[in-house]
Design an enzyme around this catalytic site. Structure first.
Site, short mmCIF file in Angstrom:
data_model
loop_
_atom_site.label_atom_id
_atom_site.label_comp_id
_atom_site.label_asym_id
_atom_site.label_seq_id
_atom_site.Cartn_x
_atom_site.Cartn_y
_atom_site.Cartn_z
N SER A 57 0.85 -1.18 0.00
CA SER A 57 0.00 0.00 0.00
C SER A 57 0.88 1.22 0.00
O SER A 57 1.97 1.21 0.58
CB SER A 57 -0.90 0.05 1.24
OG SER A 57 -1.96 -0.86 1.14
N GLU A 104 -0.82 18.69 -6.72
CA GLU A 104 -2.17 18.71 -7.29
C GLU A 104 -3.13 17.75 -6.59
O GLU A 104 -4.28 17.67 -6.94
CB GLU A 104 -2.09 18.35 -8.78
CG GLU A 104 -1.23 19.29 -9.60
CD GLU A 104 0.28 19.02 -9.50
OE1 GLU A 104 1.04 19.85 -10.03
OE2 GLU A 104 0.70 18.01 -8.91
N SER A 105 -2.71 16.98 -5.60
CA SER A 105 -3.49 16.11 -4.73
C SER A 105 -2.73 14.83 -4.41
O SER A 105 -1.76 14.87 -3.69
CB SER A 105 -4.89 15.81 -5.26
OG SER A 105 -5.66 15.26 -4.19
N HIS A 165 -3.34 0.07 -3.39
CA HIS A 165 -3.28 -1.12 -2.53
C HIS A 165 -3.29 -2.33 -3.45
O HIS A 165 -4.13 -2.40 -4.36
CB HIS A 165 -4.44 -1.18 -1.55
CG HIS A 165 -4.26 -2.29 -0.56
ND1 HIS A 165 -3.39 -2.18 0.51
CD2 HIS A 165 -4.78 -3.53 -0.50
CE1 HIS A 165 -3.41 -3.32 1.19
NE2 HIS A 165 -4.24 -4.15 0.60
N CYS A 214 -6.09 18.10 -9.02
CA CYS A 214 -6.80 19.37 -9.03
C CYS A 214 -6.17 20.28 -10.08
O CYS A 214 -4.99 20.15 -10.37
CB CYS A 214 -6.71 20.03 -7.66
SG CYS A 214 -7.44 19.05 -6.34
#
Length: 125
Positions: free
Chosen positions: A55, A62-63, A68, A83
């Site tokens: 994971s 931008e985010s 996983h 974003c």
């Protein structure tokens, strides 16, 4: 309708066990996917599970990108949230399909923050 961000929820099927179970390979591939999409990588963290699975998250200006893996099933769940207009989350997903050697990808895009951009109406109760 304009949105603050685009969030692609992707499922990768038919990936080789050794690809999805190699923490360094998954980490490098996720970071490279962010860069290939034009994102600015800030930091990343990945964890290897026992007996298998990885994971991790790549934080971008931008985010984020998150993953996983279930190597024993040849499956990985991936989120790519961006974003602004500079980064296309599909570029990252397409890169990941190739590098994880997925036989198939199911994905959908959700537009985030559309209500924030609509005029708010006050309601007195």
């Amino acid at each position: 309708m304009r949105a603050l961000g685009r969030h692609v929820l992707a499922e990768f099927y038919g990936c080789p066990f050794d690809v999805l179970n190699d923490i360094k390979r998954v980490e490098q591939t996720m970071v490279k996917a962010a860069l290939e999409a034009g994102a600015e990588v800030r930091e990343f963290v990945f964890h290897k599970f026992s007996p298998q699975g990885v994971s991790g998250v790549v934080v971008i200006s931008e985010s984020h990108l998150a993953i996983h893996t279930w190597p024993e099933l040849g499956y990985a769940a991936v989120d790519v949230f961006t974003c602004g207009d500079k980064v296309d989350p599909w570029d990252a997903c397409n890169y990941l399909v190739e590098k994880f050697r997925a036989e198939h990808m199911d994905a959908k895009e959700i537009h985030r923050g559309t209500d924030v951009l609509l005029p708010q109406v006050a309601v007195n109760i």
